[in-house]
Each structure stands twice: as structure tokens, then as C-alpha cells.
Design an enzyme around this catalytic site. Sequence first.
Site, short mmCIF file in Angstrom:
data_model
loop_
_atom_site.label_atom_id
_atom_site.label_comp_id
_atom_site.label_asym_id
_atom_site.label_seq_id
_atom_site.Cartn_x
_atom_site.Cartn_y
_atom_site.Cartn_z
N LYS A 1 -5.46 6.42 -5.08
CA LYS A 1 -5.80 6.94 -3.75
C LYS A 1 -5.73 8.46 -3.82
O LYS A 1 -4.71 9.04 -3.40
CB LYS A 1 -4.76 6.47 -2.72
CG LYS A 1 -4.88 5.05 -2.21
CD LYS A 1 -3.85 4.89 -1.07
CE LYS A 1 -3.51 3.46 -0.77
NZ LYS A 1 -2.33 3.30 0.11
N PHE B 1 -3.92 0.76 3.40
CA PHE B 1 -2.83 0.02 2.75
C PHE B 1 -3.37 -1.30 2.20
O PHE B 1 -3.93 -2.11 2.94
CB PHE B 1 -1.68 -0.25 3.73
CG PHE B 1 -0.44 -0.67 3.03
CD1 PHE B 1 0.38 0.28 2.44
CD2 PHE B 1 -0.12 -2.01 2.89
CE1 PHE B 1 1.52 -0.11 1.73
CE2 PHE B 1 1.02 -2.40 2.20
CZ PHE B 1 1.83 -1.45 1.62
N ASP C 1 2.26 -5.54 -2.70
CA ASP C 1 2.94 -6.25 -1.63
C ASP C 1 2.95 -5.47 -0.33
O ASP C 1 2.71 -4.26 -0.31
CB ASP C 1 4.40 -6.50 -2.02
CG ASP C 1 5.23 -5.21 -1.95
OD1 ASP C 1 4.80 -4.20 -2.53
OD2 ASP C 1 6.30 -5.21 -1.30
N GLU D 1 0.55 1.30 -13.85
CA GLU D 1 0.87 1.34 -12.41
C GLU D 1 -0.12 0.47 -11.65
O GLU D 1 -1.29 0.38 -12.02
CB GLU D 1 0.76 2.78 -11.89
CG GLU D 1 2.06 3.55 -11.91
CD GLU D 1 2.97 3.23 -10.73
OE1 GLU D 1 2.87 2.12 -10.17
OE2 GLU D 1 3.78 4.10 -10.38
N ASP D 2 0.36 -0.13 -10.57
CA ASP D 2 -0.57 -0.84 -9.70
C ASP D 2 -1.43 0.15 -8.93
O ASP D 2 -2.65 0.06 -8.91
CB ASP D 2 0.19 -1.78 -8.74
CG ASP D 2 1.31 -1.09 -7.96
OD1 ASP D 2 1.60 0.10 -8.23
OD2 ASP D 2 1.90 -1.73 -7.08
N ASP E 1 -0.41 6.65 -5.33
CA ASP E 1 -0.62 7.04 -3.93
C ASP E 1 -0.26 8.52 -3.80
O ASP E 1 -1.08 9.39 -4.11
CB ASP E 1 0.26 6.11 -3.09
CG ASP E 1 0.08 6.26 -1.60
OD1 ASP E 1 -0.97 6.69 -1.16
OD2 ASP E 1 1.03 5.95 -0.85
N LYS F 1 7.44 -4.02 -9.23
CA LYS F 1 6.89 -5.30 -9.65
C LYS F 1 5.37 -5.31 -9.58
O LYS F 1 4.73 -6.21 -10.09
CB LYS F 1 7.42 -6.42 -8.73
CG LYS F 1 8.92 -6.48 -8.64
CD LYS F 1 9.33 -7.43 -7.44
CE LYS F 1 10.78 -7.23 -7.13
NZ LYS F 1 11.11 -7.76 -5.81
N GLY F 2 4.82 -4.31 -8.91
CA GLY F 2 3.40 -4.32 -8.56
C GLY F 2 2.43 -4.40 -9.72
O GLY F 2 1.31 -4.89 -9.57
P1 IMP Z 1 3.57 6.84 -4.79
O1 IMP Z 1 4.89 7.28 -5.37
O2 IMP Z 1 3.39 7.34 -3.38
O3 IMP Z 1 2.40 7.21 -5.67
O4 IMP Z 1 3.63 5.28 -4.59
C1 IMP Z 1 3.48 4.43 -5.65
C2 IMP Z 1 3.95 3.04 -5.32
O5 IMP Z 1 3.94 2.76 -3.93
C3 IMP Z 1 3.00 2.04 -5.93
O6 IMP Z 1 3.36 1.75 -7.26
C4 IMP Z 1 3.12 0.86 -5.00
O7 IMP Z 1 4.20 0.05 -5.39
C5 IMP Z 1 3.42 1.48 -3.66
N1 IMP Z 1 2.17 1.60 -2.87
C6 IMP Z 1 1.47 2.72 -2.59
N2 IMP Z 1 0.37 2.45 -1.84
C7 IMP Z 1 0.40 1.11 -1.65
C8 IMP Z 1 -0.49 0.21 -0.96
O8 IMP Z 1 -1.54 0.56 -0.39
N3 IMP Z 1 -0.14 -1.10 -1.00
C9 IMP Z 1 0.97 -1.57 -1.63
N4 IMP Z 1 1.82 -0.76 -2.28
C10 IMP Z 1 1.54 0.57 -2.29
#
Ligand code: IMP
Length: 182
Positions: free
Chosen positions: A130, A151, A158, A98-99, A102, A42-43
Site C-alpha cells: 500500500k 483494509f 486478518d 511479508e503479507d 502498509d 502470522k499473516g
Molecule cells: P506496517 O508496519 O504498517 O507496514 O504494517 C504491517 C502489518 O500490518 C502487516 O504485516 C499486517 O499484518 C498488518 N496490516 C497492514 N495493513 C493491513 C490490512 O489491510 N489488512 C490486514 N492486516 C494489515
Amino acid sequence: MHNDVEEILYSAEDIAARIKELGQELTAEYQDKNPIVVGILKGSVLFMSDLVREMDVKLQLDFMDVSSYGSGVESSGHVKIIKDLDADVADRHVIIIEDIVDTGNTLAKIYDLFQHRNAASVKVVALLNKPERRVANVQVDYTGFEIPDKFVIGYGMDFDEDYRQLPYIGILKPSVYAHLLH
Ligand code: IMP
């Protein structure tokens, strides 16, 4: 809610100004390409709704829901499709919204899926990136802001489903989630 924010990283005005720039770049890139803009729920919803209003091209919207996080702050590395696209992406230009990228695990899975479905092109727009945390080998084509390994919440993002409606991007006070780290 605001008391749980340690620091505001980007104000609503900062975000709007950056989105205007991204919208101009995407408008130039996608003229006559009729892209499908795919929001990852949802981000990305707040970001997507502001960004597409800055894109002066014909486009369609679609959504995918994937889960990678559960209710904590650390990625599990597993990504499950909860809701798939309505549209067929074969021969279409896809823009993934994407929001935040990470570890990149979520994006890597979605990117591969669209390649497998024979999209004409797949590009990624992330509001936040990040890079220090990257595990998967993924390319972010358009980034709103690069941030350190903290974070963040707000503007769609969220912590345990809270804070998504904050109009700014802030760093969550570690005391809010400290009990989950032990
Ligand atoms: P990844 O698969 O580790 O790249 O994570 C991606 C998803 O994790 C993002 O689309 C967010 O929904 C969530 N996410 C990663 N870091 C954060 C953060 O700092 N705050 C909130 N949500 C995060």
C-alpha cells in the site's frame, strides 16, 4: 464470513498465477545462494507456503513474530519482537516474506535488525503493497500486487485474528470495524 467481504480484490486463481511469476523471478535470483526465507507471522504463512513451492532452489525456512497492530486497523508505529529467528543470519542471504507493507514500520525494524546481524543480503517480498500509506523509508524488492488504501483480509491477513483462511483477498466491509473508529 463471506458476508463481511465488500469486494474480492484477488481470487485464489489470481494469487496463484502471480505467485508462479514471483517464484520464477526468485528462482533465477537465488540459484546457488541457499537463502533463508523468513516469514513474518502470522499473516505471511499462506503466501510463504505457496511461494516456496514455486522456488526451485535450496533454501531454509524460518519465522519471526512481531507485533505492531494490536486488534485494531491502525498501525501503532511500535514494533515488538515476540519470537525471534532460530537461525543465525550472519553471511546468509535473507528473504523477508511479508503479507502486506502498509506504513512500513514493521519492515523497517526487521530489515535493520538483519543488517545489524550482518546478513550477506536482505530482500523483501510482499504479497501486497500500500504505497500511499508509507511512513518508513523501506524498499520492497518483489511485490505481488499494489493496492489502494483499504483494509484487506484473507489469504493470511486478518481482522482481529479472523478471516485468515479465506482463499482470496477481499476488502472488509467498513461496517465490521466502524465501532472501533469512534
Ligand atoms: P506496517 O508496519 O504498517 O507496514 O504494517 C504491517 C502489518 O500490518 C502487516 O504485516 C499486517 O499484518 C498488518 N496490516 C497492514 N495493513 C493491513 C490490512 O489491510 N489488512 C490486514 N492486516 C494489515
